[in-house]
Each structure stands twice: as C-alpha cells, then as structure tokens.
Motif scaffolding. Structure first.
Motif, PDB file in Angstrom:
ATOM      1  N   LYS A 224      13.620  18.984   3.676  1.00  0.00           N
ATOM      2  CA  LYS A 224      12.722  19.557   3.072  1.00  0.00           C
ATOM      3  C   LYS A 224      12.627  18.597   1.517  1.00  0.00           C
TER       4      LYS A 224
ATOM      5  N   PRO B  27       8.198  14.771  -4.437  1.00  0.00           N
ATOM      6  CA  PRO B  27       7.457  16.120  -3.901  1.00  0.00           C
ATOM      7  C   PRO B  27       6.459  16.525  -4.753  1.00  0.00           C
TER       8      PRO B  27
ATOM      9  N   ASP C 133       4.098  19.801  -0.880  1.00  0.00           N
ATOM     10  CA  ASP C 133       5.601  20.073  -0.341  1.00  0.00           C
ATOM     11  C   ASP C 133       6.081  21.400  -0.625  1.00  0.00           C
TER      12      ASP C 133
ATOM     13  N   HIS D  22       8.599  20.953   7.061  1.00  0.00           N
ATOM     14  CA  HIS D  22       9.023  20.267   5.832  1.00  0.00           C
ATOM     15  C   HIS D  22       8.616  20.804   4.641  1.00  0.00           C
ATOM     16  N   THR D  23       7.779  21.940   4.592  1.00  0.00           N
ATOM     17  CA  THR D  23       7.516  22.708   3.433  1.00  0.00           C
ATOM     18  C   THR D  23       8.250  23.615   3.207  1.00  0.00           C
TER      19      THR D  23
END
Ligand code: CP3
Length: 360
Positions: free
Chosen positions: A18, A33, A81, A148-149
């Motif tokens: 992440k 991010p 993100d 990915h968050t």
C-alpha cells in the motif's frame, strides 16, 4: 536507527504494497500517495443524503453501515490512497459519558467540565461499550477497501479534546480551558491523564479492529505558549505514542499539531511520532530541510485553494510537490476540506497529484 530516506520505489516490489504505508515507512515514491482531511463530508451530495437519512451527526457516527458508506464515498470518486474512519474526535468525551450534541449550524455542544470537581461526572465504565459501533465501522471499512488502499484510525489529542470538554464547544478565545489549565495545573493534569489513558485504549481498539495507521489531531496545539505547549501537547503525545508503540510497534502514528509554528520541530523530535502533518502555514521548503530529513511529512495545501480551484490551485500544488516529493511524503491539505468545495475541484486536485511524475 532505520534509514528514513530511500530511493524511488516501484510499488510492486515494495515490502509495503500500500503506497500510503510505504511512504510512512520512509520510502520515496515516484508519485506521492494522497488523502484529504475531512475527505468525507458535506461538500459531497452523497454524504448529505446519508447524513439526512441518519438523522443526527452522532447517529451517523454510531451507525456502522452508514459510517462505513460515507467513509468510502470519497474513494469511489477520487481513489485516494487511504480512507479515514468516519467518526469524530468528540467520540472520546461521549464514551466517557459527557453529554454531547451537534447543533445544526452551530457545531458541537457539551455539558462543560469547568473544574477538577466536575471530573466525577466522567467514567471509563462502559467506554468501549458505548464506542463499540466505531470499532465495528473499522471492521466493515477494512473489508470494503480496495487492496492498495490503507485504513487510518484517529483520535483527538488530549489537549484538543480537553478544549471542547472544558469550553463546552468551539471558541475563539478558549478562555475557559486555558483558565482551568493555568489556575489549577494539578486538577487539569488529572483530566489530561484520563484522556491519555482512554485515547490509548481507543486507538488500540481501532488498531485491533483493523486500522493500519492512526492520526492524532491536535487542532488547537497552536494556542499555547511554549511551556504549556511542552506540558500539554508534547508530553501527553509522547506518552500516548510510547504506550501504543509498546503494543503495536509496527503501526505508524501521524501527529497533526495545527498552528504549532516553530514548535513543530520539537514536537516531531520529542514525541516519537512516525510522521508529522503540516498545517497551511508551514513553508514546504522549510519543512523539507528541517522536518522531512527526520521523518515523513504530510500536507499541506490550503483547503480554500481547492475551493478556488483552477490555475491558482495548480500552481500551489506543484510548489508543494516540488519541495516535498523528493523525500518521504504524503500529499494532503493543511486542514479539512471546506464545506463549500466544488467536488470537481477535488477531482482536478487528484489528477494533478497523480500526473506529477509527468511534470517533475
Ligand atoms: O476526515 C474525515 O473525513 C473523517 C471524519 C472526521 C470528522 N471530524 C467528521 C466530521 C474527522 C477526522 C474529524 C476530526 C475533528 N472533529 C477535529 C479535528 C480536525 C479539525 O477539523 O481541526 C475536530 C476539531 C472535530 C470536532 C468537530 N466535529 C467540530 C468542531 C465539528 C463542527 C464543525 C463542522 O464542520 O460542522 C464537527 C462535526 C463534524 N465532524 C462534521 C464532520 C463531517 C460535520 C457534521 C455534519 O455532517 O453535520
């Protein structure tokens, strides 16, 4: 000591899949991010709809399905993100049994704790029971997020929460809370100590439910002179960080000492936090040389520039990116998204951050 600055990394090969967590660990990414403080809220029509269905703001915070829904709403539009748990810093006084109302158009109102003798009205019995819906929201959000968050939990710092508890709501002067702190330092220390204990428990419960990082909001850090700042902002934060690090050494903690001015350097170095969030007044180039050499930084676009939008916003976004994207960095605002922000402007901001590698 671990190195906090490394070379630009391909997300796919990072030990932190992440990007938000990679940046917090000290990695420098090609594209920083981003997330935005108050990314869920009244500027979004879909938030206003759920908010209306929920009835009161407190009901919304305490209804896991609805709180989960509004947490993920901004991600659907803008693909941040990180998600931040939808809740409020005043859930802690609520958990302690202090009477709390959010009055439409006026903000929060609490039955004030005006002196040490009022502390008997607060109780830790039932704290986790009252706040169980918050922990349930964390569990539900974690399941709803893309891979990915990251999920951020949060609490107010003892000083900022005490500001509302003693003043009984927002204030320009904060005369009652400062009066209590200066007049009766020992009695006030008892309130701060209570808040330290429950803040550690509250954040620990969020982490156990699935929060992958936590942020401490110290919105009113900036109203204190240097000595009380050390006693009421730095010291309590240092003790909270130490207690959380003992239990969860790998969970990063972001501190946001809004308005701290030059004291932000001591705050970063003395509290043990993993990253510092910058308010709008901190010059990005100064932050790069004085703060980012020690730890990752997060910030700090003026939320009103997002209300303005267009080239005025774009120029300032690039200035921040130019100054800070060479080190470990998370793009954010210097305070929360304003209610009057046009949602399209947030979309433009997200595009500008994502396309930075093409302009750098
Ligand atoms: O950032 C997010 O999207 C997560 C949710 C979040 C809220 N409040 C939702 C909220 C977070 C992280 C907070 C933190 C918070 N709450 C702070 C620290 C950050 C800051 O703004 O300085 C403070 C001081 C509070 C206390 C608070 N809550 C106030 C003063 C108010 C009233 C002001 C206002 O904007 O109405 C709130 C209410 C509140 N908290 C709203 C939201 C979306 C608006 C309530 C509504 O929908 O009616």
């Amino acid at each position: 000591m671990r190195s906090l600055v490394s070379q630009p990394t391909d997300h796919a090969v990072s030990a932190f899949p992440k990007p938000f967590l990679a940046a917090l660990s000290g990695q420098v990414l090609d594209r920083p991010p981003f997330w935005l403080m108050r990314q869920a809220g009244r500027y979004l029509p879909e938030y206003r709809k759920v908010r209306q269905q929920a009835g009161s703001f407190l009901d919304l915070c305490l209804s896991p399905d609805q709180a989960c829904e509004v947490t993920v709403q901004p991600l659907r539009r803008y693909g941040m993100d990180a998600a931040i748990l939808f809740s409020d810093i005043l859930m802690v006084p609520y958990g302690l049994g202090q009477r709390l109302d959010y009055v439409e158009g006026e903000g929060p109102q609490l039955e004030p704790i005006t002196a040490a003798s009022d502390l008997v009205r607060l109780s830790t019995d039932g704290f986790h029971h009252r706040l169980a819906p918050v922990y349930q929201t964390v569990r539900q959000v974690l399941k709803a997020l893309p891979d990915h968050t990251a999920l951020i939990g949060f609490a107010g710092s003892p000083w900022t929460v005490a500001c509302y508890m003693v003043q009984g709501g927002g204030s320009k002067e904060w005369d009652k809370v400062k009066g209590f702190a200066y007049r009766d330092p020992i009695g006030f220390a008892a309130l701060i100590a209570l808040l330290e204990t429950v803040t550690v428990d509250y954040l620990a419960a969020q982490i156990e439910a699935g929060a992958e990082a936590v942020q401490l909001f110290d919105s009113w850090a900036g109203i204190l002179p240097p000595n009380p700042f050390r006693r009421l902002v730095i010291e309590p934060t240092r003790r909270i960080v130490a207690a959380l690090k003992h239990r969860f050494p790998d969970v990063p903690i972001i501190g946001f000492p809004r308005g701290a001015g030059v004291m932000i350097e001591a705050y970063l170095l003395e509290t043990g936090i993993d990253a510092v969030a910058l308010d709008t007044t901190v010059p990005p180039a100064w932050a790069a040389s004085r703060l980012q050499v020690h730890r990752p930084v997060q910030g700090n676009l003026d939320p009103i520039l997002v209300v303005a939008g267009g080239n005025t916003m774009a120029t300032e976004v690039d200035e921040i990116l130019r100054a800070l994207s060479g080190g470990p960095f998370i793009f954010n605002l210097g305070h929360g998204v304003a209610q009057v922000t046009p949602p399209d402007h947030v979309g433009h901001l997200a595009d500008l951050i994502r396309s930075w590698p093409e302009r750098r």
